[in-house]
Design a protein around this motif. Structure first.
Motif, mmCIF file in Angstrom:
data_model
loop_
_atom_site.group_PDB
_atom_site.id
_atom_site.type_symbol
_atom_site.label_atom_id
_atom_site.label_comp_id
_atom_site.label_asym_id
_atom_site.label_seq_id
_atom_site.Cartn_x
_atom_site.Cartn_y
_atom_site.Cartn_z
ATOM 1 N N ARG A 70 0.847 -1.197 0.000
ATOM 2 C CA ARG A 70 0.000 0.000 0.000
ATOM 3 C C ARG A 70 0.880 1.243 0.000
ATOM 4 O O ARG A 70 1.556 1.530 1.007
ATOM 5 C CB ARG A 70 -0.876 0.016 1.246
ATOM 6 C CG ARG A 70 -1.748 1.236 1.288
ATOM 7 C CD ARG A 70 -2.582 1.338 2.538
ATOM 8 N NE ARG A 70 -3.739 2.185 2.291
ATOM 9 C CZ ARG A 70 -4.666 2.456 3.176
ATOM 10 N NH1 ARG A 70 -4.592 1.936 4.396
ATOM 11 N NH2 ARG A 70 -5.671 3.247 2.873
ATOM 12 N N PRO A 106 -2.615 4.591 -4.304
ATOM 13 C CA PRO A 106 -2.452 5.416 -3.098
ATOM 14 C C PRO A 106 -3.778 5.962 -2.568
ATOM 15 O O PRO A 106 -3.898 6.253 -1.387
ATOM 16 C CB PRO A 106 -1.543 6.561 -3.560
ATOM 17 C CG PRO A 106 -0.875 6.058 -4.790
ATOM 18 C CD PRO A 106 -1.816 5.075 -5.415
ATOM 19 N N GLY A 140 6.359 6.482 9.035
ATOM 20 C CA GLY A 140 5.513 7.454 8.344
ATOM 21 C C GLY A 140 4.870 6.944 7.061
ATOM 22 O O GLY A 140 4.245 7.698 6.328
ATOM 23 N N SER A 141 4.969 5.641 6.771
ATOM 24 C CA SER A 141 4.452 5.153 5.489
ATOM 25 C C SER A 141 2.981 4.734 5.558
ATOM 26 O O SER A 141 2.386 4.381 4.545
ATOM 27 C CB SER A 141 5.318 3.991 4.984
ATOM 28 O OG SER A 141 5.367 2.954 5.950
ATOM 29 N N GLY A 142 2.384 4.704 6.781
ATOM 30 C CA GLY A 142 0.941 4.446 6.862
ATOM 31 C C GLY A 142 0.553 3.148 7.557
ATOM 32 O O GLY A 142 -0.568 2.672 7.385
ATOM 33 N N THR A 144 0.185 2.627 10.973
ATOM 34 C CA THR A 144 -0.805 2.918 12.009
ATOM 35 C C THR A 144 -2.085 3.452 11.372
ATOM 36 O O THR A 144 -3.190 3.102 11.796
ATOM 37 C CB THR A 144 -0.220 3.917 13.032
ATOM 38 O OG1 THR A 144 1.024 3.378 13.486
ATOM 39 C CG2 THR A 144 -1.130 4.130 14.208
ATOM 40 N N SER A 282 5.103 5.635 15.918
ATOM 41 C CA SER A 282 5.016 4.565 16.916
ATOM 42 C C SER A 282 6.432 4.053 17.172
ATOM 43 O O SER A 282 7.111 3.641 16.245
ATOM 44 C CB SER A 282 4.169 3.418 16.388
ATOM 45 O OG SER A 282 3.011 3.909 15.804
ATOM 46 N N ALA A 313 6.761 -1.194 14.445
ATOM 47 C CA ALA A 313 7.403 0.125 14.427
ATOM 48 C C ALA A 313 8.103 0.266 13.074
ATOM 49 O O ALA A 313 8.477 -0.735 12.460
ATOM 50 C CB ALA A 313 8.405 0.221 15.566
ATOM 51 N N GLY A 314 8.244 1.506 12.625
ATOM 52 C CA GLY A 314 8.804 1.713 11.291
ATOM 53 C C GLY A 314 10.320 1.767 11.287
ATOM 54 O O GLY A 314 10.937 2.292 12.215
HETATM 55 N N1 LIG Z 1 -2.882 5.965 2.895
HETATM 56 C C1 LIG Z 1 -2.871 7.146 3.533
HETATM 57 N N2 LIG Z 1 -3.731 8.118 3.181
HETATM 58 C C2 LIG Z 1 -3.732 9.298 3.822
HETATM 59 N N3 LIG Z 1 -2.875 9.620 4.822
HETATM 60 C C3 LIG Z 1 -1.991 8.702 5.208
HETATM 61 C C4 LIG Z 1 -1.936 7.423 4.583
HETATM 62 N N4 LIG Z 1 -0.958 6.714 5.164
HETATM 63 C C5 LIG Z 1 -0.430 7.497 6.123
HETATM 64 N N5 LIG Z 1 -1.044 8.688 6.135
HETATM 65 C C6 LIG Z 1 -0.712 9.808 7.037
HETATM 66 O O1 LIG Z 1 0.693 9.821 7.195
HETATM 67 C C7 LIG Z 1 1.069 10.051 8.535
HETATM 68 C C8 LIG Z 1 1.958 8.916 9.054
HETATM 69 O O2 LIG Z 1 1.213 7.741 9.000
HETATM 70 P P1 LIG Z 1 1.340 6.590 10.113
HETATM 71 O O3 LIG Z 1 1.436 7.183 11.474
HETATM 72 O O4 LIG Z 1 0.285 5.629 9.842
HETATM 73 O O5 LIG Z 1 2.755 6.001 9.723
HETATM 74 P P2 LIG Z 1 3.489 4.730 10.344
HETATM 75 O O6 LIG Z 1 3.918 3.902 9.202
HETATM 76 O O7 LIG Z 1 2.647 4.104 11.343
HETATM 77 O O8 LIG Z 1 4.751 5.398 10.985
HETATM 78 P P3 LIG Z 1 5.637 4.948 12.267
HETATM 79 O O9 LIG Z 1 6.300 3.707 11.914
HETATM 80 O O10 LIG Z 1 6.580 6.095 12.413
HETATM 81 O O11 LIG Z 1 4.682 4.867 13.385
HETATM 82 C C9 LIG Z 1 -0.209 10.203 9.317
HETATM 83 O O12 LIG Z 1 -0.501 11.550 9.470
HETATM 84 C C10 LIG Z 1 -1.248 9.569 8.442
HETATM 85 O O13 LIG Z 1 -2.505 10.117 8.622
#
Ligand SMILES: Nc1ncnc2c1ncn2[C@@H]1O[C@H](COP(=O)(O)OP(=O)(O)OP(=O)(O)O)[C@@H](O)[C@H]1O
Length: 631
Positions: A70, A106, A140-142, A144, A282, A313-314
């Protein structure tokens, strides 16, 4: 750049034609790989077949790990990748093309992601297979956003809860018994914390300023990490579940609202902090465990399965903050360990798989070693800045796609002999207890209603029940002989309960003087029981000696390690685990001694003259010889 380690073929040509050509095969579920790899994998991503384990027919589910990618919508920078959702392909001229079970555009919403990635796993969990879903990708890739939801999007975890309860509610209305139990833990800096234990005082870990402070709940902060600092939990081997986290809170969730509330509470204790790519990153791996139990009718087999939902965790490059740097190194180390395990499994390696290299792989060991249907959601960034990390994630995803498994349904008709034995003995014990209390009632009724040795109707009824009891007891004794040592602690407890119930019966007979030849049969049954017990005692005595020998060897080894290799904490940890395991096994020694004493007291009860006079019949005392309690 060339793909390695199971990644798909690199292509330097324009992707259009090749994507279309490959699309049809990808849709059929046949992964695009070199022929040697293809031949190792099943032809479909997931399939259901009937297999056989220990001579019993049991449903076995075979397939490969379901892998989906994704991409997060691009905020800034140049898009480096071509996403072709129809072909389920991600392409870059330099990196090549990568094919998976699903590649989402996306813009896709969480519901669509759910229906292709998680829903099939939950469906199987509801049938009795274990399921594991994890989100993997750089910070930050999405991950969570997908798992927990956000910005108006419902998360995959919530959608799981909805699906589970809509299925279970319908089942309950049809008369089935269902149960949902939840646990939630996080792995932070290689330590395990219970996210459902809000009682524990919460402290903030060292923030960037290096000070300790106290917080009630987390609050997003780009400078500090928040969350619980409850005690570090231990993982140990478990004969039923593979591994178990000792002392982890389990919460019963009778409905979806309760389960969601419990999970939200857990979320609020998770450690978060700021990274270059995510202000609310996270900093831990979070794992929600949902155990589902159901039985269609009281006599039907019970289905038990666990759904494991992980928001990892990322990964990230070296951070600029000291605390982030430390966490990052733990996160990267555990993700590396996961990568190594995945890589070894994907090569079909028969060599040692290093599950013990990190808490994450140790916890996921049962799932990864073929005890669970797995779906991985890999989240990626599309920008130039994150190109290297995205390629790494895609390679990880490709290797995971190579792993195949065969998972057995967790129904108690396919449980091992031991588990069936324990289940049945528990049921038997319940019946015995009921009989004892009925006999008590009938006995006192007959004493008040009759004079001398006249028997009331209630007593006749009691005798019938006793005959049934004898028959049941015989079956029980046979089952006892088949039980294995691993479950001996639980088994001994149950055996002793039965023994006590049986002794109570004998006492009742003596107290109320119930004259009935069927009682003799009961005594024979009890003698048989005693004989079986004695055989078991002998087996256990030698097993205990074996354990004690092993324990003293381990303690010696540990002493050597403690003395000679101070820095080797992992080795000593594993030694400690083994010692604890042995000590735990040895605890059953106490149960055995108690049982021996109990058996001896039973022998004394078996001395009523009417029975002792029959010389042709074997006497209870022949079997219940005193045994030296020193083992
Ligand atoms: N598919 C998506 N559509 C819209 N916004 C997104 C999407 N994926 C992530 N975001 C936005 O990007 C930001 C980071 O996403 P998220 O916290 O899910 O990342 P993560 O992979 O869990 O990061 P980490 O490993 O640092 O916790 C958030 O503000 C989230 O709302």
């Amino acid at each position: 750049m060339r793909n390695t380690g199971g990644a798909p073929n690199s292509s330097s040509s324009s992707s259009g034609a090749s994507l279309r050509r490959r699309a049809s095969s990808a849709k059929l579920g046949t992964p695009i790989r070199s022929s040697s790899r293809m031949s190792r994998r099943p032809s479909s991503s997931m399939s259901l077949s009937s297999g056989s384990s220990s001579g019993e027919a049991s449903a076995v589910y075979s397939g490969t790990i379901r892998v989906s990618v994704r991409p997060r919508p691009l905020d800034t920078g140049k898009n480096m990748w071509v996403i072709n959702s129809d072909a389920n392909c991600v392409f870059n001229r330099e990196a090549g093309d990568f094919f998976y079970d699903n590649v989402f555009s996306p813009e896709v919403d969480n519901k669509s992601v759910y229906s292709s990635t998680v829903e099939p796993v939950v469906n199987k969990c509801l049938e009795g297979y274990n399921g594991t879903v994890f989100a993997y990708g750089m910070t930050g890739s999405g991950k969570t956003y997908s798992m927990q939801g956000g910005e108006g999007q419902i998360g995959l975890i919530d959608l799981c809860v909805e699906q589970i309860f809509s299925h279970f509610d319908a089942k309950t209305q049809r008369g089935a018994e269902t149960k949902v139990v939840c646990s939630y833990l996080e792995i932070y800096n290689e330590k395990l914390f219970d996210l459902l234990n809000p009682e524990t005082s919460l402290k903030v870990g060292n923030g960037t300023n290096g000070r300790q402070s106290s917080l009630r709940m987390h609050s997003a902060s780009s400078t500090g990490v928040t969350g619980s600092s409850a005690e570090d939990l231990r993982i140990r081997d478990d004969p039923l579940y593979g591994v178990k986290v000792v002392g982890l809170t389990e919460v019963d969730a009778p409905d979806a609202e309760t389960l969601l509330r419990v999970i939200r509470k857990g979320d609020s204790f998770r450690r978060i902090g700021g990274t270059d790519f995510n202000a609310r990153s996270s900093r831990s791996h979070a794992i929600v465990l949902i155990r589902l139990t159901s039985r269609n009718a009281p006599d039907a087999p019970q289905t038990v399965s666990t759904l494991c939902l992980c928001d990892l965790a990322g990964s990230e490059k070296a951070a600029w903050q000291l605390e982030r740097l430390k966490e990052g190194s733990y996160i990267n180390k555990s993700l590396l360990a996961l990568g190594t395990v995945i890589s070894k499994l994907s090569q079909g390696s028969s060599s040692h798989i290093p599950y013990r290299d990190s808490k994450l792989t140790r916890l996921l060991q049962p799932s990864l070693s073929g005890n669970s249907i797995i779906s991985i959601l890999c989240t990626i960034h599309l920008s130039t800045q994150t190109f290297g990390e995205t390629v790494n994630t895609l390679r990880f995803a490709s290797r995971a796609k190579n792993i195949s498994y065969s998972v057995s349904k967790m129904e108690n008709s396919s449980f091992s002999t031991d588990e069936k034995f324990v289940e049945s003995i528990i049921r038997e014990n319940e019946k015995l207890k009921k009989t004892v209390s009925q006999l008590r009632q009938n006995g006192s009724a007959s004493t008040t209603a009759t004079s001398g040795s006249t028997i009331s109707d209630g007593t006749v009824n009691a005798n019938e029940q006793m005959a049934e009891l004898v028959a049941e007891n015989k079956i029980l004794s046979e089952q006892l002989e088949h039980q294995k040592r691993l479950n001996e602690e639980v088994v001994m407890e149950q055996v002793m309960n039965n023994n006590e119930s049986l002794q109570q019966l004998v006492q009742i007979q003596m107290q109320y003087q119930i004259p009935d030849p069927k009682f003799d049969q009961a005594i024979l049954g009890l003698e048989q029981f005693g004989k079986t017990m004695m055989t078991k005692m002998e087996e256990m005595k030698s097993y205990i000696m074996h354990l004690e020998q092993k324990l003293s060897n381990k303690e010696y080894e540990k002493a050597l390690l403690d003395g000679g290799r101070e820095g080797d904490s992992e080795k000593t940890d594993s030694q400690e685990d083994q010692i604890e395991e042995l000590q735990r096994a040895l605890k059953s020694k106490e149960s055995i001694i108690k049982a021996l004493k109990s058996a001896k007291s039973m022998r004394e009860i078996f001395e009523p003259p009417a029975i002792a006079n029959d010389e042709n019949r074997p006497q209870a005392k022949d079997y219940l010889k005193p045994i030296d309690n020193k083992v």
